[in-house]
Design an enzyme around this catalytic site. Structure first.
Site, PDB file in Angstrom:
ATOM      1  N   LYS A 102       0.860  -1.188   0.000  1.00  0.00           N
ATOM      2  CA  LYS A 102       0.000   0.000   0.000  1.00  0.00           C
ATOM      3  C   LYS A 102       0.896   1.238   0.000  1.00  0.00           C
ATOM      4  O   LYS A 102       1.816   1.337   0.821  1.00  0.00           O
ATOM      5  CB  LYS A 102      -0.845  -0.057   1.276  1.00  0.00           C
ATOM      6  CG  LYS A 102      -1.983   0.910   1.354  1.00  0.00           C
ATOM      7  CD  LYS A 102      -2.799   0.597   2.605  1.00  0.00           C
ATOM      8  CE  LYS A 102      -3.653   1.780   2.969  1.00  0.00           C
ATOM      9  NZ  LYS A 102      -4.269   1.615   4.280  1.00  0.00           N
ATOM     10  N   HIS A 104      -0.174   4.488   0.267  1.00  0.00           N
ATOM     11  CA  HIS A 104      -0.687   5.632   1.029  1.00  0.00           C
ATOM     12  C   HIS A 104      -0.981   5.191   2.464  1.00  0.00           C
ATOM     13  O   HIS A 104      -0.756   4.030   2.823  1.00  0.00           O
ATOM     14  CB  HIS A 104      -1.962   6.167   0.358  1.00  0.00           C
ATOM     15  CG  HIS A 104      -3.048   5.143   0.283  1.00  0.00           C
ATOM     16  ND1 HIS A 104      -3.060   4.142  -0.649  1.00  0.00           N
ATOM     17  CD2 HIS A 104      -4.136   4.954   1.066  1.00  0.00           C
ATOM     18  CE1 HIS A 104      -4.132   3.381  -0.454  1.00  0.00           C
ATOM     19  NE2 HIS A 104      -4.791   3.851   0.579  1.00  0.00           N
TER      20      HIS A 104
END
Ligand code: OMP
Length: 215
Positions: A102, A104
């Site tokens: 991921k 963010h």
């Protein structure tokens, strides 16, 4: 056969986690049975499974600091074991990975407790050992040291090198014990007591003769 092994096999049969027919495996082998851990799909099923894992661990007497559940199927399995252990008085940290990192928010590909110390990998099934090898790499890269593998079902099939099973290869290659709640041997023993398995016993025995480990 131990009581938790028989309870585990009955649960897998009741929930159709264990099914019989013709299934092409990741390895390309065509198997007369398949174990789909995704069908441990309710709180009660996961609760019983967690206790069976905990009892298999008790039997093995393995020391560890935390649990790791590989994405995706290992995630609820490691969590179920962590809850079962907490009910017995040990609050053990648990972590798991994402398949895609991921970029963010908190970022990264690991979720849960920091991966450190002796890490026990908790997964569903071992056939050729590919999934387990990936987990070993992930844990080491994160700073932990894999100390063992706990799986629900050991299909006891020959791995890449010849006579050894994939589980035995993992032990030989990485020095890691592989603990299974049950294996093909227990499933065959169970066949003598459960008619829904007995009907498939011949096919299971032929499959074991073709692909089973020889030690
Ligand atoms: P290996 O990575 O070859 O050890 O195979 C383990 C994986 O095979 C599992 O994580 C599943 O994706 C899949 N599998 C099952 O889930 N159940 C089975 O009975 C057999 C397999 C398989 O394809 O071998």
């Amino acid at each position: 056969m131990k009581p938790h092994q028989s309870r585990f096999l009955d649960l897998a049969l009741d929930r159709q986690v264990l099914r019989f027919g013709q299934f092409t495996l990741k390895s390309g082998r065509v198997s007369p049975y398949f174990f789909n851990a995704g069908l441990f799909d309710s709180g009660a099923a996961l609760g019983t499974l967690g206790k069976c894992y905990a009892e298999a661990l008790d039997d093995a007497g393995l020391q560890f600091d935390m649990l790791f559940g590989p994405a995706y199927k290992g995630i609820p399995l490691a969590t179920a074991l962590a809850v079962a252990m907490a009910c017995r008085g040990r609050d053990v940290p648990v972590a798991f990975n994402r398949k895609e990192a991921k970029a963010h928010g908190e970022g990264g590909s690991l979720i849960g407790a920091p991966v450190r110390g002796r890490v026990l990998i908790v997964d569903d099934v071992i056939t050729a050992g590919t999934a387990i090898r990936e987990s070993i790499g992930i844990i080491r890269a994160a700073g932990g040291e894999p100390c063992g593998v706990l799986i629900a079902l050991d299909r006891q099939e020959r791995g890449q090198s010849g006579d050894l099973s994939a589980a035995q290869e993992v032990t030989a290659e990485f020095g890691l014990p592989v603990i299974a709640v049950a294996g093909l041997d227990e499933l065959l023993a169970h066949a003598d007591e459960r008619p829904q398995v007995a009907a498939h016993k011949d096919a299971l025995v032929s499959y074991r003769a073709a692909y089973g480990s020889r030690r």
